[in-house]
Design a protein around this motif. Sequence first.
Motif, PDB file in Angstrom:
ATOM      1  N   ILE A 166     -69.908  41.227  -1.252  1.00  0.00           N
ATOM      2  CA  ILE A 166     -68.893  40.285  -0.746  1.00  0.00           C
ATOM      3  C   ILE A 166     -68.086  40.898   0.409  1.00  0.00           C
ATOM      4  O   ILE A 166     -67.736  40.191   1.369  1.00  0.00           O
ATOM      5  CB  ILE A 166     -67.977  39.790  -1.886  1.00  0.00           C
ATOM      6  CG1 ILE A 166     -67.059  38.685  -1.363  1.00  0.00           C
ATOM      7  CG2 ILE A 166     -67.202  40.915  -2.525  1.00  0.00           C
ATOM      8  CD1 ILE A 166     -66.307  37.923  -2.402  1.00  0.00           C
ATOM      9  N   PHE A 167     -67.807  42.196   0.355  1.00  0.00           N
ATOM     10  CA  PHE A 167     -67.019  42.801   1.435  1.00  0.00           C
ATOM     11  C   PHE A 167     -67.842  42.971   2.713  1.00  0.00           C
ATOM     12  O   PHE A 167     -67.283  42.946   3.810  1.00  0.00           O
ATOM     13  CB  PHE A 167     -66.372  44.117   0.975  1.00  0.00           C
ATOM     14  CG  PHE A 167     -65.072  43.914   0.215  1.00  0.00           C
ATOM     15  CD1 PHE A 167     -64.680  42.660  -0.223  1.00  0.00           C
ATOM     16  CD2 PHE A 167     -64.227  44.980  -0.053  1.00  0.00           C
ATOM     17  CE1 PHE A 167     -63.484  42.459  -0.921  1.00  0.00           C
ATOM     18  CE2 PHE A 167     -63.029  44.805  -0.740  1.00  0.00           C
ATOM     19  CZ  PHE A 167     -62.659  43.542  -1.178  1.00  0.00           C
ATOM     20  N   ILE A 189     -67.379  39.501   4.115  1.00  0.00           N
ATOM     21  CA  ILE A 189     -66.013  39.312   4.636  1.00  0.00           C
ATOM     22  C   ILE A 189     -65.837  40.103   5.932  1.00  0.00           C
ATOM     23  O   ILE A 189     -65.329  39.589   6.931  1.00  0.00           O
ATOM     24  CB  ILE A 189     -64.959  39.725   3.587  1.00  0.00           C
ATOM     25  CG1 ILE A 189     -64.926  38.689   2.455  1.00  0.00           C
ATOM     26  CG2 ILE A 189     -63.582  39.877   4.216  1.00  0.00           C
ATOM     27  CD1 ILE A 189     -64.033  39.069   1.284  1.00  0.00           C
ATOM     28  N   ILE A 191     -57.710  42.831   6.080  1.00  0.00           N
ATOM     29  CA  ILE A 191     -57.468  41.491   5.528  1.00  0.00           C
ATOM     30  C   ILE A 191     -56.383  41.531   4.451  1.00  0.00           C
ATOM     31  O   ILE A 191     -56.073  42.591   3.908  1.00  0.00           O
ATOM     32  CB  ILE A 191     -58.754  40.890   4.910  1.00  0.00           C
ATOM     33  CG1 ILE A 191     -59.171  41.644   3.641  1.00  0.00           C
ATOM     34  CG2 ILE A 191     -59.894  40.875   5.931  1.00  0.00           C
ATOM     35  CD1 ILE A 191     -60.198  40.915   2.789  1.00  0.00           C
ATOM     36  N   ALA A 192     -55.866  40.359   4.148  1.00  0.00           N
ATOM     37  CA  ALA A 192     -54.936  40.236   3.017  1.00  0.00           C
ATOM     38  C   ALA A 192     -55.735  40.263   1.719  1.00  0.00           C
ATOM     39  O   ALA A 192     -56.754  39.574   1.597  1.00  0.00           O
ATOM     40  CB  ALA A 192     -54.166  38.922   3.127  1.00  0.00           C
ATOM     41  N   ASP A 193     -55.278  41.072   0.750  1.00  0.00           N
ATOM     42  CA  ASP A 193     -55.898  41.070  -0.582  1.00  0.00           C
ATOM     43  C   ASP A 193     -55.660  39.704  -1.228  1.00  0.00           C
ATOM     44  O   ASP A 193     -54.553  39.169  -1.197  1.00  0.00           O
ATOM     45  CB  ASP A 193     -55.293  42.193  -1.442  1.00  0.00           C
ATOM     46  CG  ASP A 193     -56.105  42.467  -2.698  1.00  0.00           C
ATOM     47  OD1 ASP A 193     -56.610  43.584  -2.829  1.00  0.00           O
ATOM     48  OD2 ASP A 193     -56.219  41.558  -3.544  1.00  0.00           O
ATOM     49  N   ILE A 194     -56.733  39.146  -1.819  1.00  0.00           N
ATOM     50  CA  ILE A 194     -56.656  37.788  -2.361  1.00  0.00           C
ATOM     51  C   ILE A 194     -55.803  37.728  -3.638  1.00  0.00           C
ATOM     52  O   ILE A 194     -55.242  36.683  -3.970  1.00  0.00           O
ATOM     53  CB  ILE A 194     -58.084  37.246  -2.620  1.00  0.00           C
ATOM     54  CG1 ILE A 194     -58.112  35.732  -2.613  1.00  0.00           C
ATOM     55  CG2 ILE A 194     -58.683  37.804  -3.893  1.00  0.00           C
ATOM     56  CD1 ILE A 194     -59.524  35.159  -2.513  1.00  0.00           C
ATOM     57  N   SER A 195     -55.684  38.844  -4.336  1.00  0.00           N
ATOM     58  CA  SER A 195     -54.836  38.927  -5.551  1.00  0.00           C
ATOM     59  C   SER A 195     -53.886  40.112  -5.378  1.00  0.00           C
ATOM     60  O   SER A 195     -54.075  41.171  -5.988  1.00  0.00           O
ATOM     61  CB  SER A 195     -55.690  39.139  -6.800  1.00  0.00           C
ATOM     62  OG  SER A 195     -56.659  38.141  -6.918  1.00  0.00           O
ATOM     63  N   HIS A 234     -49.913  42.885   0.698  1.00  0.00           N
ATOM     64  CA  HIS A 234     -50.970  43.839   0.305  1.00  0.00           C
ATOM     65  C   HIS A 234     -52.211  43.594   1.163  1.00  0.00           C
ATOM     66  O   HIS A 234     -52.750  42.507   1.193  1.00  0.00           O
ATOM     67  CB  HIS A 234     -51.270  43.587  -1.174  1.00  0.00           C
ATOM     68  CG  HIS A 234     -52.316  44.451  -1.798  1.00  0.00           C
ATOM     69  ND1 HIS A 234     -52.484  44.522  -3.156  1.00  0.00           N
ATOM     70  CD2 HIS A 234     -53.263  45.281  -1.276  1.00  0.00           C
ATOM     71  CE1 HIS A 234     -53.469  45.346  -3.457  1.00  0.00           C
ATOM     72  NE2 HIS A 234     -53.980  45.814  -2.329  1.00  0.00           N
ATOM     73  N   LEU A 236     -56.106  45.129   2.864  1.00  0.00           N
ATOM     74  CA  LEU A 236     -57.290  45.973   2.637  1.00  0.00           C
ATOM     75  C   LEU A 236     -57.913  46.299   3.988  1.00  0.00           C
ATOM     76  O   LEU A 236     -58.095  45.399   4.819  1.00  0.00           O
ATOM     77  CB  LEU A 236     -58.335  45.227   1.797  1.00  0.00           C
ATOM     78  CG  LEU A 236     -57.920  44.740   0.413  1.00  0.00           C
ATOM     79  CD1 LEU A 236     -59.035  43.886  -0.198  1.00  0.00           C
ATOM     80  CD2 LEU A 236     -57.573  45.901  -0.509  1.00  0.00           C
ATOM     81  N   ASN A 250     -59.841  53.495  -4.442  1.00  0.00           N
ATOM     82  CA  ASN A 250     -60.450  53.849  -5.717  1.00  0.00           C
ATOM     83  C   ASN A 250     -61.929  54.150  -5.518  1.00  0.00           C
ATOM     84  O   ASN A 250     -62.615  53.428  -4.781  1.00  0.00           O
ATOM     85  CB  ASN A 250     -60.280  52.698  -6.706  1.00  0.00           C
ATOM     86  CG  ASN A 250     -58.813  52.337  -6.934  1.00  0.00           C
ATOM     87  OD1 ASN A 250     -57.973  53.224  -7.039  1.00  0.00           O
ATOM     88  ND2 ASN A 250     -58.503  51.051  -6.981  1.00  0.00           N
ATOM     89  N   GLN A 279     -62.192  51.091  -9.315  1.00  0.00           N
ATOM     90  CA  GLN A 279     -62.878  50.358  -8.247  1.00  0.00           C
ATOM     91  C   GLN A 279     -63.618  49.163  -8.843  1.00  0.00           C
ATOM     92  O   GLN A 279     -64.395  49.313  -9.786  1.00  0.00           O
ATOM     93  CB  GLN A 279     -63.869  51.271  -7.511  1.00  0.00           C
ATOM     94  CG  GLN A 279     -64.505  50.601  -6.299  1.00  0.00           C
ATOM     95  CD  GLN A 279     -65.401  51.544  -5.492  1.00  0.00           C
ATOM     96  OE1 GLN A 279     -65.657  52.682  -5.904  1.00  0.00           O
ATOM     97  NE2 GLN A 279     -65.880  51.074  -4.357  1.00  0.00           N
ATOM     98  N   HIS A 283     -63.066  50.468   0.470  1.00  0.00           N
ATOM     99  CA  HIS A 283     -61.916  49.802   1.106  1.00  0.00           C
ATOM    100  C   HIS A 283     -60.661  50.596   0.799  1.00  0.00           C
ATOM    101  O   HIS A 283     -60.588  51.281  -0.223  1.00  0.00           O
ATOM    102  CB  HIS A 283     -61.764  48.354   0.625  1.00  0.00           C
ATOM    103  CG  HIS A 283     -61.755  48.234  -0.873  1.00  0.00           C
ATOM    104  ND1 HIS A 283     -62.912  48.295  -1.623  1.00  0.00           N
ATOM    105  CD2 HIS A 283     -60.745  48.100  -1.762  1.00  0.00           C
ATOM    106  CE1 HIS A 283     -62.612  48.185  -2.906  1.00  0.00           C
ATOM    107  NE2 HIS A 283     -61.301  48.078  -3.022  1.00  0.00           N
TER     108      HIS A 283
HETATM  109  P1  AMP Z   1     -60.552  47.858  -6.078  1.00  0.00           P
HETATM  110  O1  AMP Z   1     -60.118  47.614  -7.489  1.00  0.00           O
HETATM  111  O2  AMP Z   1     -59.961  49.076  -5.463  1.00  0.00           O
HETATM  112  O3  AMP Z   1     -62.054  47.784  -5.924  1.00  0.00           O
HETATM  113  O4  AMP Z   1     -59.940  46.661  -5.245  1.00  0.00           O
HETATM  114  C1  AMP Z   1     -60.603  45.461  -5.009  1.00  0.00           C
HETATM  115  C2  AMP Z   1     -59.599  44.536  -4.391  1.00  0.00           C
HETATM  116  O5  AMP Z   1     -60.280  43.516  -3.703  1.00  0.00           O
HETATM  117  C3  AMP Z   1     -58.692  43.844  -5.422  1.00  0.00           C
HETATM  118  O6  AMP Z   1     -57.332  44.146  -5.117  1.00  0.00           O
HETATM  119  C4  AMP Z   1     -59.017  42.368  -5.252  1.00  0.00           C
HETATM  120  O7  AMP Z   1     -57.897  41.547  -5.407  1.00  0.00           O
HETATM  121  C5  AMP Z   1     -59.568  42.327  -3.835  1.00  0.00           C
HETATM  122  N1  AMP Z   1     -60.498  41.247  -3.571  1.00  0.00           N
HETATM  123  C6  AMP Z   1     -61.587  40.894  -4.304  1.00  0.00           C
HETATM  124  N2  AMP Z   1     -62.226  39.854  -3.726  1.00  0.00           N
HETATM  125  C7  AMP Z   1     -61.533  39.558  -2.596  1.00  0.00           C
HETATM  126  C8  AMP Z   1     -61.678  38.572  -1.586  1.00  0.00           C
HETATM  127  N3  AMP Z   1     -62.675  37.683  -1.602  1.00  0.00           N
HETATM  128  N4  AMP Z   1     -60.783  38.557  -0.570  1.00  0.00           N
HETATM  129  C9  AMP Z   1     -59.771  39.446  -0.544  1.00  0.00           C
HETATM  130  N5  AMP Z   1     -59.566  40.396  -1.482  1.00  0.00           N
HETATM  131  C10 AMP Z   1     -60.434  40.442  -2.496  1.00  0.00           C
END
Ligand code: AMP
Length: 143
Positions: free
Chosen positions: A5-6, A9, A28-32, A38, A40, A86, A93, A99
């Motif tokens: 997915i990354f 993106i 990009i902005a983290d989706i959650s 926050h 990435l 991570n 991770q 990322h």
């Molecule tokens: P990690 O736990 O270090 O692998 O972090 C993964 C991060 O990616 C998490 O904070 C998720 O919220 C974020 N994430 C997952 N899918 C997406 C997405 N489609 N767009 C933006 N952020 C995402």
Amino acid sequence: MDGCIFCKIAAGEIPSATVYEDEDLRVIADISPANLGHLLIIPKEHAADLTELPAETACKVMLTAKRVVAAMKKGLCPDGVNVLQNNGEAAGQTVMHYHMHIIPRYRGDQVKIGWEPMQGQPEAVAGAAEKVKKALEETDERP
Ligand code: AMP
Ligand code: ZN
């Protein structure tokens, strides 16, 4: 890499809230998000984690982090900023494409990043450090 997915993106094949993009990476902005703002930093070339990341890309990610943190301080006026990433499931991770997280922090916010410090094991501390030191000496790779 197919199915990553990354990769999609970073390539712009899946839309994202992009704050910066160049030939090597996308921010990009983290989706959650842990906190609003926050971000990435995602390299365009697939690498699962820091050990797979080419040295030049690692340098570029860190220089970009420096710029993004400065911009975040200007734009969001946080009290502090966490820069972290991570490596491996056991380390948290969840997306197996390297990322870097840039997280604005505010006094009293509810973000949890931390650990319980281990106490009273000086020999074990020195022993673990020694193992890494030896492994480092066995490689001739230098930054
Ligand atoms: P990690 O736990 O270090 O692998 O972090 C993964 C991060 O990616 C998490 O904070 C998720 O919220 C974020 N994430 C997952 N899918 C997406 C997405 N489609 N767009 C933006 N952020 C995402
Ligand atoms: Zn990927």
